[in-house]
Design an enzyme around this catalytic site. Sequence first.
Site, mmCIF file in Angstrom:
data_model
loop_
_atom_site.group_PDB
_atom_site.id
_atom_site.type_symbol
_atom_site.label_atom_id
_atom_site.label_comp_id
_atom_site.label_asym_id
_atom_site.label_seq_id
_atom_site.Cartn_x
_atom_site.Cartn_y
_atom_site.Cartn_z
ATOM 1 N N LYS A 106 0.866 -1.180 0.000
ATOM 2 C CA LYS A 106 0.000 0.000 0.000
ATOM 3 C C LYS A 106 0.902 1.228 0.000
ATOM 4 O O LYS A 106 2.018 1.179 0.528
ATOM 5 C CB LYS A 106 -0.896 0.010 1.243
ATOM 6 N N ASP A 144 -7.156 4.272 -4.591
ATOM 7 C CA ASP A 144 -7.737 4.145 -3.245
ATOM 8 C C ASP A 144 -8.345 5.512 -2.939
ATOM 9 O O ASP A 144 -8.615 6.282 -3.876
ATOM 10 C CB ASP A 144 -6.674 3.736 -2.204
HETATM 11 P P1 NDP Z 1 -13.163 7.615 -2.192
HETATM 12 O O1 NDP Z 1 -12.093 8.579 -1.956
HETATM 13 O O2 NDP Z 1 -13.748 7.457 -3.537
HETATM 14 O O3 NDP Z 1 -14.377 7.865 -1.159
HETATM 15 C C1 NDP Z 1 -14.181 7.894 0.216
HETATM 16 C C2 NDP Z 1 -15.477 8.305 0.877
HETATM 17 O O4 NDP Z 1 -15.332 8.255 2.297
HETATM 18 C C3 NDP Z 1 -15.882 9.745 0.556
HETATM 19 O O5 NDP Z 1 -17.279 9.797 0.548
HETATM 20 C C4 NDP Z 1 -15.308 10.532 1.731
HETATM 21 O O6 NDP Z 1 -15.949 11.770 1.962
HETATM 22 C C5 NDP Z 1 -15.607 9.553 2.857
HETATM 23 N N1 NDP Z 1 -14.723 9.780 4.006
HETATM 24 C C6 NDP Z 1 -13.387 9.932 4.006
HETATM 25 N N2 NDP Z 1 -12.925 10.128 5.255
HETATM 26 C C7 NDP Z 1 -14.007 10.082 6.053
HETATM 27 C C8 NDP Z 1 -14.193 10.223 7.442
HETATM 28 N N3 NDP Z 1 -13.155 10.411 8.270
HETATM 29 N N4 NDP Z 1 -15.470 10.128 7.910
HETATM 30 C C9 NDP Z 1 -16.514 9.908 7.076
HETATM 31 N N5 NDP Z 1 -16.392 9.780 5.755
HETATM 32 C C10 NDP Z 1 -15.160 9.863 5.249
HETATM 33 O O7 NDP Z 1 -12.586 6.199 -1.667
HETATM 34 P P2 NDP Z 1 -13.066 4.731 -2.035
HETATM 35 O O8 NDP Z 1 -14.537 4.680 -2.134
HETATM 36 O O9 NDP Z 1 -12.222 4.250 -3.145
HETATM 37 O O10 NDP Z 1 -12.566 3.941 -0.731
HETATM 38 C C11 NDP Z 1 -13.384 3.839 0.431
HETATM 39 C C12 NDP Z 1 -12.835 2.724 1.309
HETATM 40 O O11 NDP Z 1 -12.811 1.490 0.568
HETATM 41 C C13 NDP Z 1 -11.414 2.916 1.814
HETATM 42 O O12 NDP Z 1 -11.295 2.292 3.073
HETATM 43 C C14 NDP Z 1 -10.581 2.129 0.803
HETATM 44 O O13 NDP Z 1 -9.326 1.727 1.324
HETATM 45 C C15 NDP Z 1 -11.501 0.942 0.570
HETATM 46 N N6 NDP Z 1 -11.265 0.211 -0.668
HETATM 47 C C16 NDP Z 1 -11.342 0.830 -1.886
HETATM 48 C C17 NDP Z 1 -11.157 0.118 -3.045
HETATM 49 C C18 NDP Z 1 -11.340 0.710 -4.393
HETATM 50 O O14 NDP Z 1 -11.331 -0.052 -5.378
HETATM 51 N N7 NDP Z 1 -11.543 2.001 -4.519
HETATM 52 C C19 NDP Z 1 -10.749 -1.317 -2.991
HETATM 53 C C20 NDP Z 1 -10.811 -1.907 -1.656
HETATM 54 C C21 NDP Z 1 -11.019 -1.133 -0.564
HETATM 55 P P3 NDP Z 1 -15.524 13.111 1.150
HETATM 56 O O15 NDP Z 1 -16.210 13.002 -0.176
HETATM 57 O O16 NDP Z 1 -16.029 14.225 2.002
HETATM 58 O O17 NDP Z 1 -14.027 13.081 1.042
#
Ligand code: NDP
Length: 451
Positions: A126, A166
């Site tokens: 990562k 990510d």
């Molecule tokens: P994005 O950046 O696309 O979205 C993240 C989301 O989480 C946004 O809505 C963001 O809000 C919100 N967020 C971030 N920090 C916080 C917080 N402290 N409290 C509440 N909401 C929060 O990321 P992904 O959707 O890609 O990833 C989400 C999760 O899934 C992560 O844990 C990632 O590691 C995991 N993951 C992702 C994969 C992928 O293919 N993308 C694969 C496997 C796991 P805002 O819009 O305000 O920033």
Amino acid sequence: MNYIDKAMKRATETNCKEGANFFQALKEVLVSIEPLIQNHPEYEYHNIIERIISPNREIRFKVEWLDDKNNIRVNNGYRIQFNNALGPYKGGVRFHPSVNTDILKFLAFEQIFKNALTGLHIGGAKGGADFDPKGKSDNEIMKFCQSFMSAFYNSIGSDIDVLGGDMGVGEREVGYLFGQYKLLTNSYDSIITSKPLSLGGSLGRTEATGYGLIYFTETLLQDQNETLKGKICAVSGSGNVAIHAIEKLYDLGAIPVTCSDSRGAIHDSNGIDLALLKKIKLERRASLEYYALERKSAVYVKNDAFSNGSNYVWQIPCFAAFPCATQNELDIIGAQALISNNVKIIAEGANMPTVPEAIDLFVKNKIIFAPAKAANAGGVAVSVLEMGQNNSLNYFSFEEVDQKLQNIMSNIYHHMKKTCEEYDLGTDFIAAANILGFKRVANAMIAQGVL
Ligand code: NDP
């Protein structure tokens, strides 16, 4: 001293002192593999635990870049190449102000076992930077991505370490990272996945994590004579994973009624308006506050207005809950509310989104719990399909990728179920995922000798 205490002591001696997230991930794995360790003395003989809990390599670098006002800015960049026993390192890149060694080590450690669970030949890594993409212009994002890649491009390669997206790293950032690598090395090497289609990305990769989460959940439920069809679902987050989980829930006839971002949460009793959500979060990159302004049936609750610090999403009665935002977002208060509202299943879309005390409570109350390592493995699985397509110059249709994704998620579930039976774990899918993933990595390490 038993192996858990010994490993935790070793980790404390060798890791950063602020390593709370890493220790949390480590402890969960160590505790749940106990039945495996008891039955396999060879793991102790080969000192697998001490070897598996230390990253092979931690790279830390400075990222200098110029903002739009020509100010010189500096961020910290990292890549944790944790374990490559099963194949080249593989894991995403995260751009978020909270990024540090602790967070990346926990994510890389989890990634080892998640990748192993897919049955594909990839190791775990990562990376990322404490860079905040919010409020940055497109030009600033490009400049940052170019500097980030320049700082460590010589540590990666298509059979060494393959990056991916990510939090904060979507197609746009992946495209800029890839472009800079190509410039520096004069090669079109497939060193990153989740690429835009125009750069050799795979159809279905954007959707894969969210879709895979829902496929996994539906397979598990069908095995219990249940289905998501017609059920109210609570989803947190509104990024890549959450949006595609919501999309697939609708495809299967479920009714997702919540989403959230870092500023607040939405409850829309008519069901989340997916087109509006995409417009606000993907096109405008704006706050969910605007969703409520445009949709009469929605209630918006700001994080600080929900006074006990927990996420408002978990207060909404639902059949299934999908934490899809970030680590440790589903706390004990959320778990208590979900249980008293008769939730039937929790399936983790984000990495380690549930605090250990909340997991204990779910287990005690016999709520089915699908851990991230298995439930969100669809993203990395389709990334490997992307690598294969790039290497063979042979591209799959969306339907082909989607079918392969469904098969992979179903296989992960059925292998976990078999592990539950073999070790008498009931429906402890956390232990099953850890045992299965650990076993595959440990056996590959033994086969390669002491390196
Ligand atoms: P994005 O950046 O696309 O979205 C993240 C989301 O989480 C946004 O809505 C963001 O809000 C919100 N967020 C971030 N920090 C916080 C917080 N402290 N409290 C509440 N909401 C929060 O990321 P992904 O959707 O890609 O990833 C989400 C999760 O899934 C992560 O844990 C990632 O590691 C995991 N993951 C992702 C994969 C992928 O293919 N993308 C694969 C496997 C796991 P805002 O819009 O305000 O920033």
